[in-house]
Design a protein around this motif. Structure first.
Motif, short mmCIF file in Angstrom:
data_model
loop_
_atom_site.label_atom_id
_atom_site.label_comp_id
_atom_site.label_asym_id
_atom_site.label_seq_id
_atom_site.Cartn_x
_atom_site.Cartn_y
_atom_site.Cartn_z
N UNK A 83 0.84 -1.21 0.00
CA UNK A 83 0.00 0.00 0.00
C UNK A 83 0.87 1.26 0.00
N UNK A 84 1.90 1.24 0.82
CA UNK A 84 2.83 2.39 0.87
C UNK A 84 3.47 2.62 -0.50
N UNK A 91 4.67 0.59 -9.04
CA UNK A 91 4.01 -0.67 -9.36
C UNK A 91 4.51 -1.73 -8.38
N UNK A 92 3.64 -2.72 -8.08
CA UNK A 92 3.99 -3.70 -7.04
C UNK A 92 3.77 -5.14 -7.52
N UNK A 111 -5.72 0.82 -3.31
CA UNK A 111 -4.52 1.66 -3.49
C UNK A 111 -4.01 1.57 -4.93
N UNK A 112 -4.07 0.38 -5.51
CA UNK A 112 -3.64 0.20 -6.91
C UNK A 112 -4.56 0.97 -7.85
N UNK A 113 -5.88 0.89 -7.60
CA UNK A 113 -6.85 1.59 -8.46
C UNK A 113 -6.72 3.10 -8.33
N UNK A 118 0.05 -0.91 -11.33
CA UNK A 118 -0.13 -2.36 -11.42
C UNK A 118 0.12 -3.00 -10.05
N UNK A 119 -0.77 -3.90 -9.69
CA UNK A 119 -0.56 -4.76 -8.52
C UNK A 119 -0.71 -6.19 -9.00
N UNK A 120 0.37 -6.95 -8.90
CA UNK A 120 0.33 -8.36 -9.30
C UNK A 120 0.74 -9.22 -8.11
#
Length: 343
Positions: A83-84, A91-92, A111-113, A118-120
């Protein structure tokens, strides 16, 4: 085009075996930063990869030196770090299980939106060739109606693989939250959802500590699962398979049985009801037995998703749906009832 600047947060085994070497091998990546609370470890890895060393993840995230991070820390830190990072415009790629609660997973997705990043989640079973082919066979109707399944993921335990051995965070409830079920079971809930193309809706589970007396988390779990269309099957996740890793899945269909990673010679075997058997040689599934040096395709897929601005195969939402099955299993074991997923 400038390279994607990547930082790796947490430099334990999964980072050392998978993330770091695979980023280093990518033509599209510059591995610029590494972070670990163990100073000697992070300095050694920073030297090895020509990266900058950090002992505080917040400093790395706010440094302005990276575009993306891999989160390879103990489970309880997955959500706060992700989240941070997302809120700082990074990107995470987060290791599994993505979080330790539904609320944490939701917060990661939001948090990604909000930050359009990108959150994968690093579920690697979807990239295994035999699994991809099995999904195609099921989708095409080749197997007919699916009746049942059984899947297992077990090995002798993280102490043989983790950089910290028996002192690993994997065995500490405050840090891991859940043991074999979170480490291995979540891979298989993700795989089953992928193969069957539908959600798991109910779980009945027994989750115990039978082999690791020094651990305060589970080391063996057996679950009965039911999907939305009524397919029932079993999932076993264990750190008590003392001799050899088991990473097999069997799908029982109307026209055929699919055996995945169940035969030493063939990664996919299809046994048809008419007596015909088709064996596929597709290369070995990556495993901890081999020292874990085979590529998982996870890192390359994440890098492509960021560079080409496309949705990764395992988004935060997908990771959350696979986690939800594990959370339901915990609830089932605690309440001694059948638990609904997403209640």
């Amino acid at each position: 085009m400038s390279k994607l600047r990547v930082g790796v947060i947490g430099c334990g085994s999964i980072a050392q075996f998978r993330h770091l070497p695979e980023y280093a091998a990518s033509q599209e990546v510059e591995l610029v930063a590494v972070c670990d609370i163990v100073e000697d470890r992070v300095k050694e890895i920073a030297n090895k990869y020509g990266a900058k060393a950090f002992t505080d993840y917040k400093e790395l995230i706010s440094s302005g030196e990276v575009d993306a991070v891999s989160v390879c820390t103990p489970n309880y830190l997955h959500a706060p770090i992700s989240i941070e990072a997302l809120n700082n415009g990074l990107h995470v790629l987060c290791e599994k299980p993505m979080a330790t609660s539904q609320e944490e997973a939701d917060a990661m997705i939001q948090a990604a939106q909000k930050n359009d990043k990108k959150l994968m989640i690093a579920h690697n079973q979807r990239f295994v060739r035999s699994h991809q082919l099995a999904r195609q066979l099921i989708e095409s109707g080749e197997i007919g109606k699916i009746y049942s399944f059984r899947t297992a993921f077990g090995h002798p335990g993280p102490e043989g693989w983790s950089v910290d051995g028996k002192d690993s965070w994997f065995f500490v409830k405050e840090k891991a939250y859940i043991g074999a079920m979170g480490d291995l079971g979540v891979h298989k809930t993700d795989l089953l959802r992928y193969l069957l193309g539908e959600e798991i809706v109910e779980v009945g589970a027994f989750i115990e500590t039978t082999a690791k007396e020094f651990a305060d988390v589970d080391d063996t779990a057996v679950c009965a699962l039911k999907t939305e269309s009524g397919i029932i099957g079993t999932l076993a996740a264990s750190w008590s398979y003392t001799a050899k890793e088991d990473n097999s899945t069997i799908i029982y269909g109307e026209k055929a049985i699919i055996r995945l990673e169940d035969n030493p010679a063939y990664s996919l075997v299809v046994q048809y009801t008419n007596g015909e058997t088709v064996n596929y040689e597709l290369g070995k599934i990556q495993s901890n037995d081999e020292g874990g040096q085979q590529t998982t395709h996870v890192i390359n897929h994440f890098v492509s998703a960021v560079v080409e601005n496309k949705e990764p195969l395992i988004t935060g939402e997908e990771g959350m749906k696979s986690l939800a099955v594990i959370l339901a299993a915990i609830k089932s074991n605690e309440t001694k009832t059948i638990a609904k997923v997403f209640e």
